[in-house]
Design a protein around this motif. Structure first.
Motif, PDB file in Angstrom:
ATOM      1  N   SER A 153       0.848  -1.185   0.000  1.00  0.00           N
ATOM      2  CA  SER A 153       0.000   0.000   0.000  1.00  0.00           C
ATOM      3  C   SER A 153       0.883   1.234   0.000  1.00  0.00           C
ATOM      4  CB  SER A 153      -0.909  -0.004   1.233  1.00  0.00           C
ATOM      5  OG  SER A 153      -1.711   1.158   1.264  1.00  0.00           O
ATOM      6  N   THR A 154       0.559   2.182  -0.861  1.00  0.00           N
ATOM      7  CA  THR A 154       1.363   3.395  -0.935  1.00  0.00           C
ATOM      8  C   THR A 154       0.486   4.563  -1.362  1.00  0.00           C
ATOM      9  OG1 THR A 154       3.399   4.338  -1.835  1.00  0.00           O
ATOM     10  CG2 THR A 154       2.033   3.069  -3.341  1.00  0.00           C
ATOM     11  N   SER A 155       1.037   5.754  -1.270  1.00  0.00           N
ATOM     12  CA  SER A 155       0.316   6.957  -1.675  1.00  0.00           C
ATOM     13  C   SER A 155       1.328   7.995  -2.117  1.00  0.00           C
ATOM     14  CB  SER A 155      -0.521   7.503  -0.511  1.00  0.00           C
ATOM     15  OG  SER A 155       0.325   8.062   0.481  1.00  0.00           O
ATOM     16  N   SER A 156       0.834   9.135  -2.597  1.00  0.00           N
ATOM     17  CA  SER A 156       1.742  10.190  -3.031  1.00  0.00           C
ATOM     18  C   SER A 156       2.394  10.890  -1.843  1.00  0.00           C
ATOM     19  CB  SER A 156       0.991  11.204  -3.901  1.00  0.00           C
ATOM     20  OG  SER A 156      -0.159  11.676  -3.227  1.00  0.00           O
ATOM     21  N   VAL A 157       2.029  10.486  -0.625  1.00  0.00           N
ATOM     22  CA  VAL A 157       2.723  10.963   0.572  1.00  0.00           C
ATOM     23  C   VAL A 157       3.784   9.936   0.971  1.00  0.00           C
ATOM     24  CG1 VAL A 157       2.486  11.600   2.995  1.00  0.00           C
ATOM     25  CG2 VAL A 157       0.727  12.284   1.345  1.00  0.00           C
ATOM     26  N   LEU A 158       3.372   8.663   1.019  1.00  0.00           N
ATOM     27  CA  LEU A 158       4.298   7.554   1.242  1.00  0.00           C
ATOM     28  C   LEU A 158       4.543   6.927  -0.133  1.00  0.00           C
ATOM     29  CD1 LEU A 158       5.800   5.589   3.165  1.00  0.00           C
ATOM     30  CD2 LEU A 158       3.685   4.249   3.260  1.00  0.00           C
ATOM     31  N   LEU A 159       5.673   7.281  -0.762  1.00  0.00           N
ATOM     32  CA  LEU A 159       5.834   7.015  -2.184  1.00  0.00           C
ATOM     33  C   LEU A 159       6.062   5.552  -2.537  1.00  0.00           C
ATOM     34  CD1 LEU A 159       8.001  10.083  -3.282  1.00  0.00           C
ATOM     35  CD2 LEU A 159       5.536   9.773  -3.451  1.00  0.00           C
ATOM     36  N   THR A 160       6.727   4.792  -1.664  1.00  0.00           N
ATOM     37  CA  THR A 160       7.149   3.446  -2.046  1.00  0.00           C
ATOM     38  C   THR A 160       6.882   2.445  -0.931  1.00  0.00           C
ATOM     39  OG1 THR A 160       8.911   4.378  -3.422  1.00  0.00           O
ATOM     40  CG2 THR A 160       9.101   2.058  -2.851  1.00  0.00           C
ATOM     41  N   ASP A 161       6.433   1.264  -1.316  1.00  0.00           N
ATOM     42  CA  ASP A 161       6.291   0.144  -0.383  1.00  0.00           C
ATOM     43  C   ASP A 161       6.970  -1.060  -1.024  1.00  0.00           C
ATOM     44  OD1 ASP A 161       5.620  -1.643   1.565  1.00  0.00           O
ATOM     45  OD2 ASP A 161       3.466  -1.625   1.182  1.00  0.00           O
ATOM     46  N   THR A 162       8.020  -1.562  -0.376  1.00  0.00           N
ATOM     47  CA  THR A 162       8.796  -2.681  -0.913  1.00  0.00           C
ATOM     48  C   THR A 162       8.717  -3.873   0.026  1.00  0.00           C
ATOM     49  OG1 THR A 162      10.346  -1.121  -1.925  1.00  0.00           O
ATOM     50  CG2 THR A 162      11.063  -3.410  -1.742  1.00  0.00           C
ATOM     51  N   ASP A 163       8.523  -5.058  -0.528  1.00  0.00           N
ATOM     52  CA  ASP A 163       8.446  -6.279   0.271  1.00  0.00           C
ATOM     53  C   ASP A 163       9.259  -7.380  -0.392  1.00  0.00           C
ATOM     54  OD1 ASP A 163       6.396  -5.542   2.366  1.00  0.00           O
ATOM     55  OD2 ASP A 163       5.235  -5.146   0.555  1.00  0.00           O
ATOM     56  N   LEU A 164       9.962  -8.155   0.435  1.00  0.00           N
ATOM     57  CA  LEU A 164      10.655  -9.353  -0.021  1.00  0.00           C
ATOM     58  C   LEU A 164       9.918 -10.570   0.524  1.00  0.00           C
ATOM     59  CD1 LEU A 164      14.369  -8.287   0.609  1.00  0.00           C
ATOM     60  CD2 LEU A 164      13.058  -8.117  -1.514  1.00  0.00           C
ATOM     61  N   PHE A 165       9.911 -11.657  -0.241  1.00  0.00           N
ATOM     62  CA  PHE A 165       9.208 -12.854   0.212  1.00  0.00           C
ATOM     63  C   PHE A 165       9.866 -14.087  -0.394  1.00  0.00           C
ATOM     64  CE2 PHE A 165       6.737 -10.460  -2.989  1.00  0.00           C
ATOM     65  CZ  PHE A 165       6.918 -11.279  -4.101  1.00  0.00           C
ATOM     66  N   ALA A 166       9.437 -15.248   0.081  1.00  0.00           N
ATOM     67  CA  ALA A 166       9.975 -16.508  -0.429  1.00  0.00           C
ATOM     68  C   ALA A 166       9.716 -16.607  -1.929  1.00  0.00           C
ATOM     69  CB  ALA A 166       9.334 -17.686   0.302  1.00  0.00           C
ATOM     70  N   GLY A 167      10.705 -17.114  -2.653  1.00  0.00           N
ATOM     71  CA  GLY A 167      10.617 -17.152  -4.103  1.00  0.00           C
ATOM     72  C   GLY A 167       9.464 -17.999  -4.619  1.00  0.00           C
ATOM     73  N   LEU A 201       2.409   5.190 -11.809  1.00  0.00           N
ATOM     74  CA  LEU A 201       2.299   4.058 -10.890  1.00  0.00           C
ATOM     75  C   LEU A 201       3.157   2.923 -11.424  1.00  0.00           C
ATOM     76  CD1 LEU A 201       0.836   2.630  -8.466  1.00  0.00           C
ATOM     77  CD2 LEU A 201      -0.780   1.789 -10.179  1.00  0.00           C
ATOM     78  N   GLU A 202       4.120   2.474 -10.634  1.00  0.00           N
ATOM     79  CA  GLU A 202       4.991   1.384 -11.062  1.00  0.00           C
ATOM     80  C   GLU A 202       4.868   0.204 -10.112  1.00  0.00           C
ATOM     81  OE1 GLU A 202       9.002   2.578 -11.476  1.00  0.00           O
ATOM     82  OE2 GLU A 202       8.593   4.113 -12.997  1.00  0.00           O
ATOM     83  N   GLU A 203       4.860  -0.982 -10.688  1.00  0.00           N
ATOM     84  CA  GLU A 203       4.958  -2.206  -9.903  1.00  0.00           C
ATOM     85  C   GLU A 203       6.244  -2.900 -10.320  1.00  0.00           C
ATOM     86  OE1 GLU A 203       1.798  -4.703  -8.880  1.00  0.00           O
ATOM     87  OE2 GLU A 203       0.251  -3.331  -9.568  1.00  0.00           O
ATOM     88  N   ASP A 204       7.147  -3.069  -9.374  1.00  0.00           N
ATOM     89  CA  ASP A 204       8.436  -3.690  -9.652  1.00  0.00           C
ATOM     90  C   ASP A 204       8.434  -5.113  -9.107  1.00  0.00           C
ATOM     91  OD1 ASP A 204       8.754  -1.053 -10.188  1.00  0.00           O
ATOM     92  OD2 ASP A 204      10.350  -0.690  -8.752  1.00  0.00           O
ATOM     93  N   TYR A 205       8.964  -6.031  -9.885  1.00  0.00           N
ATOM     94  CA  TYR A 205       9.071  -7.418  -9.442  1.00  0.00           C
ATOM     95  C   TYR A 205      10.534  -7.830  -9.461  1.00  0.00           C
ATOM     96  CZ  TYR A 205       4.063  -7.549  -9.817  1.00  0.00           C
ATOM     97  OH  TYR A 205       2.727  -7.279  -9.634  1.00  0.00           O
ATOM     98  N   ILE A 206      11.028  -8.280  -8.326  1.00  0.00           N
ATOM     99  CA  ILE A 206      12.414  -8.726  -8.224  1.00  0.00           C
ATOM    100  C   ILE A 206      12.469 -10.184  -8.660  1.00  0.00           C
ATOM    101  CG2 ILE A 206      14.378  -9.049  -6.678  1.00  0.00           C
ATOM    102  CD1 ILE A 206      13.105  -6.870  -4.887  1.00  0.00           C
ATOM    103  N   GLU A 207      13.129 -10.429  -9.772  1.00  0.00           N
ATOM    104  CA  GLU A 207      13.202 -11.776 -10.325  1.00  0.00           C
ATOM    105  C   GLU A 207      14.635 -12.280 -10.198  1.00  0.00           C
ATOM    106  OE1 GLU A 207      11.538 -11.772 -14.238  1.00  0.00           O
ATOM    107  OE2 GLU A 207       9.521 -11.327 -13.507  1.00  0.00           O
ATOM    108  N   THR A 208      14.803 -13.390  -9.503  1.00  0.00           N
ATOM    109  CA  THR A 208      16.118 -13.923  -9.182  1.00  0.00           C
ATOM    110  C   THR A 208      16.342 -15.237  -9.908  1.00  0.00           C
ATOM    111  OG1 THR A 208      15.956 -12.927  -6.991  1.00  0.00           O
ATOM    112  CG2 THR A 208      17.650 -14.606  -7.298  1.00  0.00           C
TER     113      THR A 208
END
Length: 221
Positions: free
Chosen positions: A145-159, A180-187
């Motif tokens: 969850s994010t907003s233009s006040v809280l710009l970024t929310d990042t979470d790491l989880f089991a692959g 609006l960007e959704e980033d996915y960390i792909e390992t």
């Protein structure tokens, strides 16, 4: 009309409907109305992301056809970034709030790739008293969850090898531009050094044993 003709017509209609339900490249769509219409065609795709279930709710003069959409995508060594820029289409002015929603299915083509994290980010938005907000609920239970006040929310989880995400962004009255960007960390899974040594060592031992067996077999009368 005879039974065979009815069956033939039904088959033709089924084939026609299945042929029309083909996702298109998101880059070919221009407004939120285009995206909502494309729901019937199976959504749209960008690389290994399939976007479906587009929704729009708004009031006043802000119709879905007045909200332009630009696709954001970039591939980095460890992150896969996708998202949207929403902007007034053809000189339209947003003077009432609206919401835009969609679902993403992330399916990396390489089975060695795991999705190990995600980030939801708003680059631009209204901050004075009535912020733009975005919520993304992942299929593995993770909620960002994010907003233009809280710009970024990042979470790491089991692959995981695939992931779905349902996102809703709310633009307040008077909002003009939001990225609006959704980033996915792909390992990429790699064999660790000790495991590599064990695999190589086992192979060498096997070759030595096989060579000895061949020599002993030849030395017999």
């Amino acid at each position: 009309m005879c039974k065979k003709a009815l069956i033939s017509m039904a088959l033709i209609l089924m084939l026609a409907s299945s042929a029309s339900a083909v996702p298109v490249n998101c880059m070919t769509l221009n407004t939120v109305a285009d995206y909502v219409t494309q729901n019937a065609g199976g959504g749209c795709f960008v690389q290994d992301k399939l976007f479906t279930n587009f929704s729009y709710t708004g009031g006043g003069t802000v119709g879905a056809g007045l909200v332009g959409v630009d696709v954001v995508f970039s591939v980095l060594p460890t992150q896969d970034i996708h998202g949207f820029i929403l902007n007034p289409a053809a000189g339209a002015v947003w003077n009432t709030s609206f919401t835009f929603g969609y679902t993403i299915a992330v399916n990396p083509p390489n089975p060695a790739i795991n999705i190990t994290g995600a980030e939801l980010q708003i680059n631009l938005g209204v901050t004075a008293g009535n912020p733009t907000t975005a919520v993304s609920t992942k299929g593995n239970g993770q909620v960002e969850s994010t907003s233009s006040v809280l710009l970024t929310d990042t979470d790491l989880f089991a692959g995981v090898q695939s992931l779905t995400s349902s996102t809703v962004v709310t633009i307040p009255t008077g909002g003009f531009l939001i990225s609006l960007e959704e980033d996915y960390i792909e390992t990429i899974n790699r064999i660790s050094e000790p495991a590599t040594i064990i695999v190589l060592g086992s192979g060498l031992l096997g070759m030595v044993a096989w060579s000895r067996l061949r020599r002993s077999g030849r030395s017999r009368p």
